[in-house]
Scaffold this motif. Sequence first.
Motif, PDB file in Angstrom:
ATOM      1  N   GLY A   1       0.798  -1.236   0.000  1.00  0.00           N
ATOM      2  CA  GLY A   1       0.000   0.000   0.000  1.00  0.00           C
ATOM      3  C   GLY A   1       0.821   1.272   0.000  1.00  0.00           C
ATOM      4  O   GLY A   1       0.409   2.269   0.596  1.00  0.00           O
ATOM      5  N   LEU A   2       1.964   1.254  -0.696  1.00  0.00           N
ATOM      6  CA  LEU A   2       2.801   2.463  -0.731  1.00  0.00           C
ATOM      7  C   LEU A   2       2.153   3.553  -1.581  1.00  0.00           C
ATOM      8  O   LEU A   2       1.740   3.304  -2.713  1.00  0.00           O
ATOM      9  CB  LEU A   2       4.174   2.126  -1.333  1.00  0.00           C
ATOM     10  CG  LEU A   2       5.101   3.328  -1.545  1.00  0.00           C
ATOM     11  CD1 LEU A   2       5.572   3.906  -0.211  1.00  0.00           C
ATOM     12  CD2 LEU A   2       6.296   2.950  -2.414  1.00  0.00           C
ATOM     13  N   THR A   3       2.034   4.772  -1.033  1.00  0.00           N
ATOM     14  CA  THR A   3       1.737   5.948  -1.857  1.00  0.00           C
ATOM     15  C   THR A   3       2.744   7.017  -1.455  1.00  0.00           C
ATOM     16  O   THR A   3       3.071   7.170  -0.278  1.00  0.00           O
ATOM     17  CB  THR A   3       0.306   6.497  -1.663  1.00  0.00           C
ATOM     18  OG1 THR A   3       0.134   6.892  -0.309  1.00  0.00           O
ATOM     19  CG2 THR A   3      -0.754   5.478  -2.035  1.00  0.00           C
ATOM     20  N   GLN A   4       3.257   7.735  -2.430  1.00  0.00           N
ATOM     21  CA  GLN A   4       4.236   8.797  -2.161  1.00  0.00           C
ATOM     22  C   GLN A   4       3.784  10.062  -2.892  1.00  0.00           C
ATOM     23  O   GLN A   4       4.286  10.383  -3.961  1.00  0.00           O
ATOM     24  CB  GLN A   4       5.629   8.343  -2.585  1.00  0.00           C
ATOM     25  CG  GLN A   4       6.173   7.250  -1.671  1.00  0.00           C
ATOM     26  CD  GLN A   4       7.527   6.717  -2.101  1.00  0.00           C
ATOM     27  OE1 GLN A   4       7.646   6.168  -3.196  1.00  0.00           O
ATOM     28  NE2 GLN A   4       8.540   6.859  -1.259  1.00  0.00           N
ATOM     29  N   LYS A   5       2.777  10.707  -2.313  1.00  0.00           N
ATOM     30  CA  LYS A   5       2.194  11.895  -2.943  1.00  0.00           C
ATOM     31  C   LYS A   5       2.480  13.153  -2.131  1.00  0.00           C
ATOM     32  O   LYS A   5       1.767  14.136  -2.233  1.00  0.00           O
ATOM     33  CB  LYS A   5       0.692  11.708  -3.086  1.00  0.00           C
ATOM     34  CG  LYS A   5       0.334  10.555  -4.017  1.00  0.00           C
ATOM     35  CD  LYS A   5      -1.149  10.407  -4.178  1.00  0.00           C
ATOM     36  CE  LYS A   5      -1.446   9.287  -5.165  1.00  0.00           C
ATOM     37  NZ  LYS A   5      -2.863   9.004  -5.270  1.00  0.00           N
ATOM     38  N   GLY A   6       3.482  13.089  -1.293  1.00  0.00           N
ATOM     39  CA  GLY A   6       3.825  14.239  -0.457  1.00  0.00           C
ATOM     40  C   GLY A   6       3.216  14.113   0.931  1.00  0.00           C
ATOM     41  O   GLY A   6       2.323  13.291   1.155  1.00  0.00           O
ATOM     42  N   GLY A   7       3.743  14.918   1.833  1.00  0.00           N
ATOM     43  CA  GLY A   7       3.278  14.839   3.227  1.00  0.00           C
ATOM     44  C   GLY A   7       3.118  16.213   3.850  1.00  0.00           C
ATOM     45  O   GLY A   7       3.839  17.157   3.511  1.00  0.00           O
ATOM     46  N   LEU A   8       2.172  16.293   4.752  1.00  0.00           N
ATOM     47  CA  LEU A   8       1.827  17.550   5.400  1.00  0.00           C
ATOM     48  C   LEU A   8       1.953  17.385   6.912  1.00  0.00           C
ATOM     49  O   LEU A   8       1.514  16.380   7.471  1.00  0.00           O
ATOM     50  CB  LEU A   8       0.372  17.843   5.037  1.00  0.00           C
ATOM     51  CG  LEU A   8      -0.214  19.224   5.231  1.00  0.00           C
ATOM     52  CD1 LEU A   8       0.607  20.289   4.508  1.00  0.00           C
ATOM     53  CD2 LEU A   8      -1.652  19.213   4.671  1.00  0.00           C
ATOM     54  N   TYR A   9       2.565  18.384   7.542  1.00  0.00           N
ATOM     55  CA  TYR A   9       2.671  18.414   9.006  1.00  0.00           C
ATOM     56  C   TYR A   9       1.960  19.675   9.460  1.00  0.00           C
ATOM     57  O   TYR A   9       2.361  20.786   9.101  1.00  0.00           O
ATOM     58  CB  TYR A   9       4.145  18.422   9.415  1.00  0.00           C
ATOM     59  CG  TYR A   9       4.377  18.576  10.892  1.00  0.00           C
ATOM     60  CD1 TYR A   9       4.512  17.467  11.712  1.00  0.00           C
ATOM     61  CD2 TYR A   9       4.460  19.840  11.473  1.00  0.00           C
ATOM     62  CE1 TYR A   9       4.724  17.606  13.078  1.00  0.00           C
ATOM     63  CE2 TYR A   9       4.664  19.997  12.832  1.00  0.00           C
ATOM     64  CZ  TYR A   9       4.794  18.874  13.620  1.00  0.00           C
ATOM     65  OH  TYR A   9       5.002  19.028  14.967  1.00  0.00           O
TER      66      TYR A   9
END
Length: 367
Positions: free
Chosen positions: A89-97
Amino acid sequence: MLLETDVAVIGGGLVGISVAYGLAKRNVQSVVLDESDGAIRASRGNFGLVWVQGKGLALPAYTGWAMRAVEQWPELAARLIAETGIDVGLTQKGGLYLSRSPEAFEQRARDLAAVQQRFPGDYEFDMLDNAAIRKRVPEIGPDVVGGSYSPYDGQANPLRLLHALHRGYLARGGRVLSNGGATDIGQRGDKFVVTTPGGQVVARRIVLAAGLGNATLGQMLGVGIPVKPVRGQILVTERVPPIFDIAIEQVRQTEDGTLMIGGSWEEVGFDLGTTFDVTRRIADDALHFFPFLKDVRIMRSWAALRIITPDAAPVYEEVLPGAFLVTCHSGVSLAAIHADETAGWIADGAIPDAMRDFGLRRFAGSQ
Ligand SMILES: Cc1cc2nc3c(=O)[nH]c(=O)nc-3n(C[C@H](O)[C@H](O)[C@H](O)COP(=O)(O)OP(=O)(O)OC[C@H]3O[C@@H](n4cnc5c(N)ncnc54)[C@H](O)[C@@H]3O)c2cc1C
């Protein structure tokens, strides 16, 4: 039972099994020694982020290592699905903190700017205000100040990752002893003898990959290994239709629709309990970030223990000739690089000089 092998990997959580999988890929014979079902395991209770942003603040070398690790993740995910049929289930669409207060937002901006400034290559991040976040995540609460965005971040299913690495390792001829908690480590000639309730294992090399158990393994070898537990409590909601397509550090949607909400940072020793005051605070933060959550039911909560070194960055060290320590807080994020480069060092019998920043020596005087 007496078992002889080339490498004994002590610990069958994400770190140990990633390294063991990588050894098997290189046709290095190994055995994974793990404790039984009641053991403390961060690998079964974590948040599943595949994360770069913020890493390296205390140890600059960690930024590049984390970036390389996430770049290698797609290949690991593809390999695992091909070899085991398990989609991690890998998704690499960016991350938000997300930041709750203006002070927290400004501190975050300073921290990421410091990481960027010390990194020798390109390091992208954006500080987004509420309006900018709303374009990407329309459900954001009106009072959220803003957050930091990084294009490198993503997420995966950590339980499936653990399962797939185990299955892939076994399929390549690896062996796991689940009654294999190491109670003693001795040396006979140039070999290590590891004693477990299930019998003894004799190995040319050993990998200390027992998470919080590494402190005890270190005592067996006369080496101080400074890892301490830091508890994280997590809440999980009922399933809801797809909402977020990017990973958000405080509230992430899993591929089956549940929302994971977390997590606390508590120094309470080896206590795996959940507490009402902390879960209420976590829920309160989540409602501030995403007011729609007031209509979503919480289904369960749990606590797990992080494995934290004094600077929260990984340690890679040959503590005695042939005995390699591999430990970190981000065993999901670093899984691909542990299953490749790190396994390669063990196979070759040496940690490269380029990794010396990650050694135990950096803590000398701070223990
Ligand atoms: C709340 C929380 C959220 C997290 N979120 C993230 C995240 O979003 N992304 C991320 O990358 N990481 C995250 N982590 C961290 C991640 O879970 C850990 O880095 C990773 O699981 C560590 O794996 P490990 O194999 O070192 O340790 P563990 O999973 O704890 O495994 C250690 C293993 O060693 C075994 N062991 C112990 N002593 C012995 C012994 N004497 N002999 C044999 N075996 C032994 C234990 O039985 C256990 O199976 C999170 C952790 C927590 C607690």
